[in-house]
Design an enzyme around this catalytic site. Structure first.
Site, mmCIF file in Angstrom:
data_model
loop_
_atom_site.group_PDB
_atom_site.id
_atom_site.type_symbol
_atom_site.label_atom_id
_atom_site.label_comp_id
_atom_site.label_asym_id
_atom_site.label_seq_id
_atom_site.Cartn_x
_atom_site.Cartn_y
_atom_site.Cartn_z
ATOM 1 N N HIS A 112 -0.536 -12.313 -4.866
ATOM 2 C CA HIS A 112 -0.370 -11.874 -3.478
ATOM 3 C C HIS A 112 -1.690 -11.361 -2.918
ATOM 4 O O HIS A 112 -2.493 -10.763 -3.628
ATOM 5 C CB HIS A 112 0.768 -10.860 -3.326
ATOM 6 N N ASP A 114 -1.878 -9.307 -0.222
ATOM 7 C CA ASP A 114 -1.735 -8.001 0.434
ATOM 8 C C ASP A 114 -1.940 -6.851 -0.545
ATOM 9 O O ASP A 114 -1.797 -7.017 -1.762
ATOM 10 C CB ASP A 114 -0.355 -7.898 1.085
ATOM 11 N N ASP A 145 -4.528 -4.826 -8.317
ATOM 12 C CA ASP A 145 -3.220 -5.286 -7.830
ATOM 13 C C ASP A 145 -3.385 -5.941 -6.462
ATOM 14 O O ASP A 145 -3.263 -5.277 -5.457
ATOM 15 C CB ASP A 145 -2.269 -4.091 -7.762
ATOM 16 N N GLU A 179 3.998 -8.967 -0.503
ATOM 17 C CA GLU A 179 4.720 -8.551 -1.709
ATOM 18 C C GLU A 179 4.941 -7.045 -1.733
ATOM 19 O O GLU A 179 6.004 -6.566 -2.128
ATOM 20 C CB GLU A 179 3.925 -8.981 -2.957
ATOM 21 N N GLU A 180 3.944 -6.300 -1.289
ATOM 22 C CA GLU A 180 4.008 -4.838 -1.425
ATOM 23 C C GLU A 180 5.084 -4.197 -0.549
ATOM 24 O O GLU A 180 5.478 -3.062 -0.795
ATOM 25 C CB GLU A 180 2.636 -4.218 -1.106
ATOM 26 N N ASP A 205 3.342 -14.991 -12.819
ATOM 27 C CA ASP A 205 3.040 -14.028 -11.751
ATOM 28 C C ASP A 205 2.480 -12.768 -12.408
ATOM 29 O O ASP A 205 2.408 -12.666 -13.633
ATOM 30 C CB ASP A 205 4.334 -13.717 -10.968
ATOM 31 N N HIS A 448 -2.170 1.442 -7.012
ATOM 32 C CA HIS A 448 -1.501 2.103 -5.875
ATOM 33 C C HIS A 448 -1.988 3.546 -5.702
ATOM 34 O O HIS A 448 -1.357 4.324 -4.985
ATOM 35 C CB HIS A 448 0.033 2.097 -6.021
#
Ligand SMILES: [Zn+2]
Length: 482
Positions: A112, A114, A145, A179-180, A205, A448
């Protein structure tokens, strides 16, 4: 008292079963083609991190996504020339790299674009979108990530294309855009494949990684391959009572009544289970554990209650054994001296495989003792399918991981967090979730959070992983046809 003879026989069984699970030798590393230069890959990752592709539930600024798209087209020219690219919802990119044998089921590699917001800038050592390289790490939001995995995949594909290589199987790449926030990019990609009648042999993934010291009693590096994801449900509870001034309160306010129920929900946990994926995880670790632990794991017919009791004491172990409950939000009135008319609270559940929203709702209903309280599900994603560890897809990923991380013990595991992979559940029975990095506790905690970073070694390792994966896929296709 157990007679001595019975005790002796019991001990013999325990020891025999324990001994039967001795360590096996790691896979040999296959010969690899020359890797793309890590300096160039790191520089590309630095640029990718620089695009502030932050998603929000509402009001996302899509301009950085447009800039990233233009940069991808410029940076990976062969990919954009040789692999047909379809845009979905404007930003999710679906590439199709034609293989040499269209009779084989294709492969899907996902990532992803994002990232989550930077959060408070103050604790960041380097500016969050700088991509600065310092102390052997590339720093920045989204580096781990999961832009490093995205660029490692693209670097590897571009590199193979430069060498005139084509895979045996058609290879699809999906770069999602939301995705987030649990958005619909991957859902649209799945719908796109569904309409075309495309099913996949393997889907890879983001997911587990190689780490040390994460499981008590195991010193060997552990490579955890996600073969399933827990489900997700948010339930909002609401309590209504009379409002007014707080100087003459009734016995209980709506927030007080609701709090009692929230407390009961937290206190009465779901029962412990021992799902197949957790048994398989422990079984893979067993040969590498200390003797007492190996004895217990080799004889679960006797020690299962003890193992479950010990595991459930740790949050990570507990999450492998039960549907978890977390009371996360609550609100009452707007002012300290005003009685709340309506109070609300939200509970987040993570569902073990086999559970459904019906189980969650009946659990919540059992805890509601007061007629003033109502509830409603806000969101519910069912647990994913569980990929079989006997499937060719899992075996292929396991082999690849063993080759790239020869010192690590590979184990299938249940992911407690969510990924885009679940959206493709009905299109592939070989979904594996793995991020090809060797990460420390500190690295993992940076995800995160402030100071997200990825080591240059990991950037190189991730490219090695994808090159090895393509080589193994070809080999597997040949073997399956012979
Ligand atoms: Zn991610």
């Amino acid at each position: 008292m157990i007679p001595f003879a019975v005790f002796a026989v019991l001990m013999l069984i325990l020891l025999a079963r324990t001994g039967a699970h001795a360590k096996s030798a790691p896979q040999e590393e296959a010969d690899l083609a020359e890797l793309p230069p890590v300096e160039k890959a790191a520089d590309h990752l630095r640029c990718a991190v620089g695009f502030q592709t932050v998603v929000h539930d509402e009001m996302t600024d899509w301009e950085p996504f447009r800039e990233l798209a233009a940069w991808l087209e410029q940076t990976y020219p062969l990919l954009h020339k040789e692999a047909f690219c379809t845009l979905l919802e404007g930003y999710t990119r679906v590439y199709c790299w034609k293989g040499t044998d269209s009779s084989l089921e294709p492969v899907l590699c996902t990532a992803h674009q994002d990232v989550v917001p930077q959060g408070d800038e103050q604790p960041w050592t380097h500016p969050p979108f700088s991509g600065i390289i310092d102390q052997g790490y590339l720093w920045g939001r989204g580096s781990l990530d999961m832009k490093a995995q995205m660029t490692a995949l693209l670097e590897s594909v571009e590199h193979l294309m430069q060498r005139g290589y084509r895979p045996r199987r058609d290879t699809y790449i999906v770069l999602g855009h939301d995705e987030e926030t649990g958005g619909s990019g991957a859902q649209s990609a799945a719908e796109y494949f569904r309409k075309k009648g495309i099913r996949f042999f393997l889907l890879i993934d983001e997911g587990g990684c190689v780490s040390e010291g994460m499981m008590p009693g195991i010193d060997t590096p552990l490579a955890a391959i996600g073969i399933a994801e827990k489900g997700y449900a948010d339930i909002e509870l609401e309590c209504t009572a009379s409002g007014g001034h707080s100087s003459m309160p009734p016995g209980r306010t709506s927030l007080g009544i609701l709090s009692q129920t929230l407390y009961d929900i937290e206190r009465h946990r779901f029962p412990c289970r021992f799902p197949l994926v957790t048994r398989q995880f422990l079984s893979a670790l067993r040969p590498h554990t200390s003797f007492p632990l190996r004895l217990a794991l080799s004889n679960l017919w006797l020690f299962k209650p003890l193992v479950m009791q010990v595991l459930s004491k740790y949050p990570a172990g507990n999450a492998m054994l039960r549907t978890t409950t977390a009371v996360t939000m609550a609100s009452g009135s707007d002012a300290p001296n005003v009685l709340p008319v309506t109070s609300t609270g939200t509970v987040n559940f993570r569902l073990l495989p086999g559970y459904s929203i019906v189980d969650i709702e009946s659990f919540v209903q059992r805890q509601i003792k007061d007629r003033q309280i109502t509830y409603r599900p806000l969101r519910c994603d069912l647990p994913s399918q569980v990929t079989s560890i006997d499937s060719d897809a899992y075996k292929l990923i396991e082999k690849t991981v063993s080759q790239v991380f020869p010192d690590a013990v590979t184990a299938p595991y249940l992911m407690t967090g969510g990924t885009d992979a679940k959206k493709y559940d009905d299109l592939c029975s070989g979904i594996c979730r793995f991020s090809p990095y060797r990460l420390s506790r500190q690295d993992i905690d940076s995800m995160h959070a402030a100071n997200e970073r990825i080591s240059l070694d990991n950037i190189e390792t991730a490219m090695r992983f994808y090159l090895q994966l393509f080589a193994n896929l070809d080999q597997q296709a040949t073997d399956s046809q012979s």
